[in-house]
Design an enzyme around this catalytic site. Structure first.
Site, short mmCIF file in Angstrom:
data_model
loop_
_atom_site.label_atom_id
_atom_site.label_comp_id
_atom_site.label_asym_id
_atom_site.label_seq_id
_atom_site.Cartn_x
_atom_site.Cartn_y
_atom_site.Cartn_z
N ASP A 8 0.83 -1.21 0.00
CA ASP A 8 0.00 0.00 0.00
C ASP A 8 0.86 1.25 0.00
O ASP A 8 0.61 2.20 -0.75
CB ASP A 8 -0.92 0.01 1.22
N GLU A 48 -0.01 -5.90 -5.41
CA GLU A 48 -0.46 -5.01 -6.49
C GLU A 48 0.68 -4.25 -7.14
O GLU A 48 0.81 -4.23 -8.37
CB GLU A 48 -1.48 -4.02 -5.92
#
Length: 371
Positions: free
Chosen positions: A25, A274
């Site tokens: 993140d 991600e």
């Protein structure tokens, strides 16, 4: 597609990020901040754990200031500070909720564009939900709107992070020569990077590579990947540096820039989460994604949607299924023919995604429309 780097007015951004259990993140938020800063924007990054930036972005970036997640005392001080103003844009990353006292600061002055930056997915709800309003129903900011912003792989989503200078990379051989490894890399070695969680198929991969027809150098990232490899070699009673056709080298902690160079230099990249998935797609080399596992198995649908959206070859889908624990059995063989076919797919996928407008350019346009 070119980005309109210099056409957007300079705005002040407050970007909020909480670190859950890994630093993906924070990595995404820093890349977004750096890309915005390079396009003339001014940013404050608020996070509850900035420690990883010491290796992730050791040089920092002009235009970005990093702040600790504000506690009650901090917010009281900000409320009394006549020089402090809320940014023109607020980005709430990945569902982190702003403290109510900061929401009160938002509500007091000129209303900023308040964006809820969501996780990346190829699932159908992404395009349906991207850009929709999310009314604030309670608290000091009641009556304001947040706006859902969904990254994605298709033109009807928010796109992928991609810097304008993405393709400016050093020569492969020269860069590889700078790596502080236990043994120099041979020109004849196949290079595979490993950035994963703890896949059950890891011992199978190590055995396969140790028995392959060509020598392989496995370049293992620090942290959970190196711990997983240590456990796998112990279970196999294999030396920690590998055996036969496989040599295992541990990498240092890399900055984001150096990590991108690594992905371009390798013949196959195992990535996770991600941020590294997107970087592997831009590298244009064969990749295997270790998707973040969820207790409710929602990651199964997410992985399948990704495979379908990018028209992944069937044998690469099978490798993903075993690597991610969706199926049992042996991993498909990583032969030169197989990797060549995956490389063709990776290159075509890279070019297709590159033709779409990048996330930062789209986000700047989105904010301009909402101001």
């Amino acid at each position: 597609m070119k980005s309109d780097t210099h056409s957007s007015p300079s705005l002040r951004w407050d970007i909020f990020c909480r670190v859950i259990d890994n630093y993906g993140d924070l990595g995404v938020c820093w890349r977004l901040c750096a890309d915005l800063a390079q396009r003339g924007q001014t940013l404050r990054l608020w996070t509850d754990d900035a420690s990883a930036l010491a290796w992730m972005a050791p040089q920092g970036c002009a235009g970005i200031s990093v702040h600790a997640w504000p506690n009650e005392a901090d917010l009281q001080a900000l409320a009394k500070d006549t020089t402090f103003t809320v940014g023109d844009v607020i980005v709430e990353a990945f569902g982190c909720e702003l403290p109510e006292a900061f929401q009160a600061l938002i509500a007091q002055g000129p209303k900023p564009v308040w964006v809820n930056l969501e996780y990346l997915s190829a699932e159908g709800y992404v395009a349906r939900s991207h850009g929709l309003a999310s009314p604030v129903m309670s608290g000091p900011a009641r009556g304001m709107n947040k706006w859902f912003y969904f990254p994605g792989f298709t033109p009807d989503t928010g796109g992928l992070l991609r810097e304008p200078n993405l393709l400016e990379v050093p020569g492969r051989a020269a860069w590889l020569g700078t790596l502080p490894l236990d043994k120099p890399i041979s020109p004849h070695e196949r290079l595979i990077s490993l950035f994963c969680y703890e896949p059950k198929a890891l011992p199978d991969l190590l055995e396969q590579l140790s028995q392959a027809d060509e020598p392989t150098r496995l370049l293992v990232a620090q942290g959970r990947p190196s711990a997983a490899v240590a456990a796998a070699t112990q279970a196999l009673r294999m030396p920690k540096i590998g055996t036969s056709q496989l040599h295992i080298s541990l990498l240092p902690y890399f900055s984001q820039t150096e990590f991108d160079h690594l992905l371009r230099a390798c013949d196959l990249n195992f990535v996770r989460g991600e941020d590294s998935l997107v970087r592997a797609l831009w590298a244009g080399q064969p990749l295997v994604w270790h998707i973040y596992p969820q207790d409710d198995l929602a990651h199964h649908d997410k992985l399948h949607a990704f495979e379908v959206a990018l028209d992944m070859p069937a044998d690469l889908q099978q490798f993903h299924a075993v690597w991610n624990g969706l199926e049992t059995g042996q991993l498909p063989t990583l032969s030169p023919v197989t990797l060549g076919r995956w490389r063709d797919w990776s290159h075509l996928t890279q070019q297709s995604l590159f033709a779409q407008t990048d996330l930062t350019t789209q986000l700047l346009r989105f904010v301009a429309q909402k101001r």
